[in-house]
Design a protein around this motif. Sequence first.
Motif, PDB file in Angstrom:
ATOM      1  N   GLN A 252      43.481  38.341  27.817  1.00 41.60           N
ATOM      2  CA  GLN A 252      42.869  38.609  29.106  1.00 41.60           C
ATOM      3  C   GLN A 252      43.944  38.951  30.119  1.00 41.60           C
ATOM      4  OE1 GLN A 252      40.259  35.744  30.758  1.00 41.60           O
ATOM      5  NE2 GLN A 252      39.004  35.593  28.930  1.00 41.60           N
TER       6      GLN A 252
ATOM      7  N   TYR B 121      46.363  45.821  43.733  1.00 38.59           N
ATOM      8  CA  TYR B 121      45.175  45.663  44.561  1.00 38.59           C
ATOM      9  C   TYR B 121      44.332  44.583  43.916  1.00 38.59           C
ATOM     10  CZ  TYR B 121      40.644  46.845  46.677  1.00 38.59           C
ATOM     11  OH  TYR B 121      39.442  46.806  47.329  1.00 38.59           O
TER      12      TYR B 121
ATOM     13  N   TYR C 190      35.126  39.797  44.258  1.00 39.58           N
ATOM     14  CA  TYR C 190      33.737  40.188  44.382  1.00 39.58           C
ATOM     15  C   TYR C 190      32.879  38.941  44.216  1.00 39.58           C
ATOM     16  CZ  TYR C 190      34.508  45.232  44.241  1.00 39.58           C
ATOM     17  OH  TYR C 190      34.881  46.525  44.545  1.00 39.58           O
TER      18      TYR C 190
ATOM     19  N   PRO D   9      27.377  43.030  42.116  1.00 37.65           N
ATOM     20  CA  PRO D   9      28.632  42.456  42.624  1.00 37.65           C
ATOM     21  C   PRO D   9      28.977  43.170  43.931  1.00 37.65           C
ATOM     22  CG  PRO D   9      28.856  43.144  40.333  1.00 37.65           C
ATOM     23  CD  PRO D   9      27.559  43.695  40.820  1.00 37.65           C
TER      24      PRO D   9
ATOM     25  N   LEU E 191      31.919  43.446  47.247  1.00 35.53           N
ATOM     26  CA  LEU E 191      33.263  43.101  47.688  1.00 35.53           C
ATOM     27  C   LEU E 191      33.206  42.030  48.774  1.00 35.53           C
ATOM     28  CD1 LEU E 191      36.318  43.723  47.601  1.00 35.53           C
ATOM     29  CD2 LEU E 191      35.921  45.371  49.441  1.00 35.53           C
TER      30      LEU E 191
ATOM     31  N   ARG F 229      46.554  43.086  49.084  1.00 30.57           N
ATOM     32  CA  ARG F 229      47.595  43.824  48.381  1.00 30.57           C
ATOM     33  C   ARG F 229      48.858  42.970  48.374  1.00 30.57           C
ATOM     34  NH1 ARG F 229      46.453  48.841  47.055  1.00 30.57           N
ATOM     35  NH2 ARG F 229      44.743  49.900  48.089  1.00 30.57           N
TER      36      ARG F 229
ATOM     37  N   PHE G 265      34.186  36.781  41.304  1.00 34.04           N
ATOM     38  CA  PHE G 265      35.045  37.476  40.348  1.00 34.04           C
ATOM     39  C   PHE G 265      36.350  37.883  41.016  1.00 34.04           C
ATOM     40  CE2 PHE G 265      32.134  37.910  36.861  1.00 34.04           C
ATOM     41  CZ  PHE G 265      30.873  37.978  37.433  1.00 34.04           C
TER      42      PHE G 265
ATOM     43  N   TYR H 103      42.937  52.678  43.345  1.00 32.94           N
ATOM     44  CA  TYR H 103      41.486  52.758  43.413  1.00 32.94           C
ATOM     45  C   TYR H 103      40.916  53.761  42.418  1.00 32.94           C
ATOM     46  CZ  TYR H 103      42.628  56.825  46.295  1.00 32.94           C
ATOM     47  OH  TYR H 103      43.141  57.984  46.765  1.00 32.94           O
ATOM     48  N   ALA H 104      41.733  54.678  41.965  1.00 37.00           N
ATOM     49  CA  ALA H 104      41.214  55.680  41.044  1.00 37.00           C
ATOM     50  C   ALA H 104      41.018  55.102  39.647  1.00 37.00           C
ATOM     51  CB  ALA H 104      42.157  56.878  40.981  1.00 37.00           C
ATOM     52  N   GLN H 105      41.780  54.068  39.342  1.00 35.74           N
ATOM     53  CA  GLN H 105      41.652  53.455  38.026  1.00 35.74           C
ATOM     54  C   GLN H 105      40.629  52.343  38.073  1.00 35.74           C
ATOM     55  OE1 GLN H 105      45.416  52.362  36.430  1.00 35.74           O
ATOM     56  NE2 GLN H 105      46.271  54.411  36.601  1.00 35.74           N
ATOM     57  N   GLY H 106      40.253  51.897  36.906  1.00 38.57           N
ATOM     58  CA  GLY H 106      39.235  50.868  36.832  1.00 38.57           C
ATOM     59  C   GLY H 106      39.750  49.520  37.276  1.00 38.57           C
ATOM     60  N   LEU H 107      38.834  48.690  37.707  1.00 40.03           N
ATOM     61  CA  LEU H 107      39.149  47.307  38.031  1.00 40.03           C
ATOM     62  C   LEU H 107      39.124  46.483  36.754  1.00 40.03           C
ATOM     63  CD1 LEU H 107      36.861  46.922  41.182  1.00 40.03           C
ATOM     64  CD2 LEU H 107      39.345  46.829  41.197  1.00 40.03           C
TER      65      LEU H 107
ATOM     66  N   PHE I 259      38.484  42.782  35.557  1.00 47.61           N
ATOM     67  CA  PHE I 259      37.827  41.608  36.096  1.00 47.61           C
ATOM     68  C   PHE I 259      38.182  40.363  35.297  1.00 47.61           C
ATOM     69  CE2 PHE I 259      34.819  42.941  39.330  1.00 47.61           C
ATOM     70  CZ  PHE I 259      34.735  44.303  39.131  1.00 47.61           C
ATOM     71  N   GLY I 260      38.151  39.236  35.997  1.00 45.34           N
ATOM     72  CA  GLY I 260      38.171  37.939  35.331  1.00 45.34           C
ATOM     73  C   GLY I 260      36.759  37.565  34.903  1.00 45.34           C
TER      74      GLY I 260
END
Lengths: 114, 112
Positions: free
Chosen positions: B2, B32, B36, B44, B46, B51, B89, B96-100, B102-103
Amino acid sequence: GPKVLQIPSHQIIDMGQMVTLNCDPVSNHLYFYWYKQILGQQMEFLVNFYNGKVMEKSKLFKDQFSVERPDGSYFTLKIQPTALEDSAVYFCASSPGTANTEVFFGKGTRLTVV
Amino acid sequence: QQQVRQSPQSLTVWEGETAILNCSYEDSTFDYFPWYWQFPRESPALLIAIRPVSNKKEDGRFTIFFNKREKKLSLHITDSQPGDSATYFCAASVNYAQGLTFGLGTRVSVFP
């Protein structure tokens, strides 16, 4: 606030059939995403889409998956053919793609493959 | 493995207490970190984000404390209210262009 709409909220489909999940992102957003969440697990990134193209995809984004947004309409995730392990909640998300980095999520589509 | 870990899995506090939610991450290129929250049958949404240039971000009763050296952050909810009951979460991304990423989330229950 801005809303991402997902249709339908639930879908049951026979294994091997094709399914299309629809997403209506926030109107002025430029980046679109799909996430997958299996029950009891975390939400996992599948793919992002910008300017008509897939920008990045994870290893979960199998060859049976495809995304498109024809003519600025729905942003869709198509799975063909479906497998049992595709059963999950699929979240669509969008973001403006500017200095505002907030990503807005839909409520998800629960897909059950039987 | 993870990339983003959260603890505890669930947390119960009484109204007025402070809830502390923990998060740690592996990838030092993450820059970043949004939190959530998600209510049952809702999207979900924000809650607050930080940062690495900052080590603290406050928004009303919600505060993020960030430790870049240890790759840890925590969310503090002061004066917890029953309406704060939700799953929280921790997420991270490179931009921001890439995926988040998550835990697994922390389910918080606030009892009156």
